[in-house]
Write a protein that holds these residues in place. Structure first.
Motif: not given
Length: 433
Positions: A258-259, A265-266, A358-362, A325-326
């Motif tokens: 995500l970073a 990778g996600v 939800l990971t796609a929205r992130m 990183k975030l």
């Protein structure tokens, strides 16, 4: 058959009760001063020491040297009321879940008038007091309000608001709390040392988190791990598999991807999660816990030293790198998305699909609206600008010259224009009127 840890190491005195000093200290002072009330109400979450403290209270009241905050442990009353003792006829413990009706209350009221057989006080410990019916409380009201001198009531409940207000107003109310992680870890390490077992340091945070702040639940989890431990003790991999928690490597992989805005990778992490047989709901819960820790580390750099974040040293070092990183707005947005995703997973037929969505929205803040998404897009642009390579000579686009001050630019003379013949071009001047 071996005793369970929570029974084997049940506290016998107020000094042994862990994490409830705000309750045990006032009780010890009151016992030392002889200020004994006729009714007490112990409330709080399950497994935090309410019933154990009620038994210790009865033991302290009926000690031969009492009332005392420190029972001697040698007299008949102390031996009978010890955690492994047979009990006393003058101390009655009732479970209101099965004895909460009006007939049970009337029977208790009739028994309460008899003087103690071999002790100073007759003590009635009513566990799960919120299960007593309204009629049952009304039957007890008069004796709780004006009891005989030898009678003491101790009510224990997880829901004090359900206790009849007229009963609650006649008691001394002591609210118990969940045990903090630092105190819980000291308790677990002490139990492990007494058992002569071996437990890896990385296992303790898993056990404490699984116990949820309850001493009884946490000790039960540790008991399960010790029962299935091999000759080398309880290692991290065994604890992860038995407790069903997510491997920290999967959490690290998700956060790092995500970073880096790495979609491959996600979704690759989600695929490894499914291949390993982990529950997507549990993974989302553990990911939310990690995001919370990163928010803490981003806001308070020494959160690990302050005890705000509990993790092994190597994992804490890794989380500090991830927090760098975030940005805060991005972390907050991630946490909101995962939290809302957990709500969606409750009735979902395909939790993995919800996790992927939800990971796609992130990964795509540009598709969302609102201040959080806008801040996340700005932070992403700033991060990309900061990580862009510096321009090099011979091929790179030269940076634009700095803009001069407006006044300086206006004061500077304009360059003279030259005609093709080489003579300077004369400016046309409007004739004066």
């Amino acid at each position: 058959m071996a005793l369970a840890l929570y029974r084997k190491y049940r506290p016998a005195t107020f000094a042994e009760v862990v994490g409830q000093e705000h309750v045990t200290d006032p009780l010890r002072i009151a016992l030392a001063a002889g200020r004994i009330n006729h009714a007490y109400l112990f409330s709080g979450p399950r497994g935090c020491g309410k019933t154990s403290s009620a038994r210790i209270m009865a033991r302290s009241l009926n000690c031969a040297k009492g009332p005392t905050p420190d029972p001697c442990g040698e007299c008949n009353s102390c031996r009978n009321l010890a955690p492994e003792g047979p009990g006393s006829v003058d101390v009655t413990e009732l479970d209101a879940a099965s004895h909460g009706g009006v007939d049970d209350a009337r029977e208790l009221r009739d028994r309460a008038f008899y003087a103690p057989a071999d002790s100073r006080y007759r003590v009635f410990i009513i566990d799960e007091a919120h299960m007593v019916t309204t009629q049952g409380f009304n039957a007890l009201l008069k004796i709780v309000e004006e009891p005989p001198e030898h009678l003491i009531f101790i009510f224990a409940t997880t829901e004090p608001d359900k206790v009849l207000p007229t009963i609650r107003s006649r008691t001394h109310h002591y609210p118990f709390r969940l045990i903090p992680p630092s105190s819980m870890r000291e308790l677990l390490e002490r139990n492990v040392a007494d058992e002569g077992a071996k437990v890896e340091p990385a296992v303790y945070p898993l056990v404490i988190r699984a116990g949820g702040g309850s001493a009884r639940d946490t000790q039960s989890v540790l008991d399960q791990l010790l029962a299935g431990a091999g000759p080398d003790g309880v290692d991290y991999s065994r604890a992860v598999s038995l407790l069903g928690v997510t491997d920290v490597a999967l959490i690290d992989g998700m956060v790092d991807a995500l970073a880096a805005d790495d979609a491959a990778g996600v979704f690759g992490t989600v695929e490894r999660l499914a291949e390993a047989g982990h529950d997507p709901r549990r993974f989302a819960t553990d990911l939310l816990d990690r995001l919370r820790d990163l928010v803490m580390l981003r806001s308070v750099p020494d959160a690990g030293e302050r005890g705000l974040v509990s993790a092994p040293d190597d994992e804490l070092k890794k989380m500090k790198e991830q927090a760098g990183k975030l940005e805060p707005a991005t972390l907050s947005r991630y946490a909101d998305i995962v939290h809302n995703g957990l709500l969606e997973m409750r009735g979902a037929t395909s939790p993995r699909l919800v996790l992927e969505l939800l990971t796609a929205r992130m990964l795509l803040p540009s598709v969302a609206e609102g201040a959080d998404a806008l801040l996340a897009r700005l932070e992403r642009l700033e991060r990309r600008a900061a990580s862009a390579p510096a321009p090099v000579a011979g091929g790179a686009v030269q940076a634009a010259p700095p803009v001069q001050n407006v006044q300086t630019a206006q004061a500077a003379p304009a360059p003279a224009q030259v005609a093709p013949s080489g003579e300077p071009v004369r400016e046309f001047q409007r004739p004066s009127q």
